[in-house]
Design a protein around this motif. Structure first.
Motif, PDB file in Angstrom:
ATOM      1  N   ALA A 180       0.851  -1.200   0.000  1.00  0.00           N
ATOM      2  CA  ALA A 180       0.000   0.000   0.000  1.00  0.00           C
ATOM      3  C   ALA A 180       0.891   1.256   0.000  1.00  0.00           C
ATOM      4  O   ALA A 180       0.623   2.233  -0.718  1.00  0.00           O
ATOM      5  N   ARG A 187       2.207   6.829  -6.870  1.00  0.00           N
ATOM      6  CA  ARG A 187       1.223   7.826  -7.296  1.00  0.00           C
ATOM      7  C   ARG A 187       1.865   9.214  -7.305  1.00  0.00           C
ATOM      8  O   ARG A 187       1.597  10.030  -8.178  1.00  0.00           O
ATOM      9  N   ILE A 199      -1.198   1.589 -12.256  1.00  0.00           N
ATOM     10  CA  ILE A 199      -1.935   2.698 -11.633  1.00  0.00           C
ATOM     11  C   ILE A 199      -2.562   3.560 -12.735  1.00  0.00           C
ATOM     12  O   ILE A 199      -3.715   3.982 -12.646  1.00  0.00           O
ATOM     13  N   SER A 209      -9.539  -1.185  -9.244  1.00  0.00           N
ATOM     14  CA  SER A 209      -9.851  -0.511  -7.976  1.00  0.00           C
ATOM     15  C   SER A 209      -8.602  -0.590  -7.094  1.00  0.00           C
ATOM     16  O   SER A 209      -7.680  -1.363  -7.376  1.00  0.00           O
ATOM     17  N   GLU A 210      -8.595   0.178  -5.997  1.00  0.00           N
ATOM     18  CA  GLU A 210      -7.429   0.168  -5.107  1.00  0.00           C
ATOM     19  C   GLU A 210      -7.180  -1.260  -4.569  1.00  0.00           C
ATOM     20  O   GLU A 210      -6.044  -1.743  -4.559  1.00  0.00           O
TER      21      GLU A 210
END
Ligand code: HEM
Length: 385
Positions: A180, A187, A199, A209-210
């Protein structure tokens, strides 16, 4: 033959009241892996209460492929969607283009030990080679590899009953938190490598999705190194165990790709596939399978099926193999197969070209195997050259 090819066993994963079956032959293994009308990878689609992925799962931890949904644990259409988003990076053509990078890593590792005349194949070569390749491919800092190694060991245990062992849940949590954090970093500071590409990916309005992103990256890191390390280390041991095959290979390195296939068949790193679950009552090789039963194709056994292979217990690096199951079969067959093949080819060719007098540097019976529920490797392999 006497016990049949579909055998009831106690569940090796716990958490299910249903019967577990071990499938030992190639024909039935392929049937289980391909018949999506009767068998699923997604236990929650049949019985939410008994989902083995959720037993002892820490719901406050970031998802990994162990607890969250990844391509490995969903059926179509979700599987196709997830696999398509990442598969562009895993084409045989792209993997071939990585060959010079893999070659450079292999040569650098052997440069470090060349003058010593001895090394531990596992520590000095088989382990660092694939993890360097997959780290570079994903954009994971090489300095994080020691941590990743520890977490991967915990995850390998987490795939089976071992998830209840002390410390395993914490290790899996730490792995999830690391990924994470890595994704958050990428990002802010994107690079050209695969995590940043995943990403940024947007295809016909579709995006990960995350939770999907975290599960996928954890799967790629885990699946992308340990298995290939085991192929290189146990493959070397198998060749040392069969000196006439090793001699043959050394005199004709063109045989390396065929040797890699035979080493995968003969004693490949993945002993079983992921479990499948019966969607409805059915029959398999004369056994009555009930809805919800767990079925485990034993790849290692199918690869020595005497109905498929002549002299299956013999290692023959010139064998013409029509099909083996070491990399799975059907829609879930190994995404990284082209990469594993390039790595295996480069690893064995480079080792045998540069160290032709390779020999075991410890008594054979001191080599220790490391088995988890679904994998096999050796803990260390000291050699002299
Ligand atoms: C799936 C073995 C290398 C990524 C599989 C499966 C097997 C396997 C048996 C099927 C599991 C099932 O059906 O339940 C191996 C072996 C390898 C290797 C023996 C090395 C010699 C790699 C590498 C990667 C990788 C280098 C790269 C990231 C994956 C992924 C899946 C998979 C993502 C899931 C595919 C899907 O569900 O569609 N592997 N693997 N593997 N492997 Fe590998």
């Amino acid at each position: 033959r006497e016990v049949g090819s579909v055998i009831p066993i106690p569940s090796p994963m716990g958490g299910t009241n249903q019967q577990t079956w071990m499938v030992t032959r190639m024909k039935e293994s392929i049937q289980v892996l391909k018949d999506h009308a009767h068998f699923t990878v997604d236990q929650s689609s049949i019985d939410d209460q008994n989902d083995i992925r959720q037993i002892n799962a820490d719901s406050s931890a970031p998802p990994t492929f162990l607890t969250g949904k990844s391509m490995l644990s969903v059926d179509n259409p979700d599987h196709q969607r997830l696999r398509r988003l990442v598969s562009k990076a895993f084409t045989p053509k792209y993997m071939e283009s990585l060959r010079p990078r893999v070659q450079k890593i292999a040569d650098e590792l052997l440069d470090k030990v060349q003058d010593k005349g001895e090394m531990d194949i596992v520590k000095d070569y088989a382990y660092p080679l694939p993890i360097n390749v997959i780290s570079d491919m994903l954009g994971v800092p090489r300095s994080d590899q020691a941590k990743i190694r520890d977490w991967s060991g915990a995850i390998a245990h987490g795939l089976g009953l071992g998830r209840e062992e002390p410390g395993v849940a914490e290790q899996i949590r730490a792995f999830g938190e690391y990924i994470a954090h890595l994704v958050a970093e990428k990002r802010h500071h994107p690079d050209d490598e695969l995590i940043s590409q995943l990403i940024a990916i947007e295809e016909e309005g579709d995006q990960l999705s995350e939770a999907e992103l975290l599960s996928m990256i954890s799967l790629l890191i885990f699946a992308g190194h340990e298995t290939t390390s085991n192929l290189i280390a146990t493959g070397t041991l198998m060749l040392l165990d069969h000196p006439e095959q090793l001699e043959r290979l050394k005199t004709d390195l063109h045989l390396v790709p065929s040797a890699v296939e035979e080493l995968l068949r003969f004693n490949g790193p993945a002993t079983i596939s992921g479990p499948r679950f019966a969607i409805k009552d059915t029959e398999l090789a004369g056994q009555q399978i009930k809805k919800g039963d767990m079925i485990i194709p034993v790849l290692k056994s199918a690869n020595r099926d005497e109905l498929q292979f002549e002299e299956p217990e013999e290692l023959d690096i010139t064998r013409k193999i029509k099909r083996h199951l070491a990399l799975g079969h059907g829609i879930h067959s190994c995404l990284g197969a082209p990469l594993a093949r390039v790595e295996g080819d480069v690893a064995f060719s480079t080792l045998l070209r540069r160290m032709p007098n390779l020999q075991l540097n410890v008594p054979r019976d001191s080599v220790i195997w490391n088995f988890t529920l679904s994998s096999q490797g050796v803990t260390s392999l000291p050699v002299a050259f």
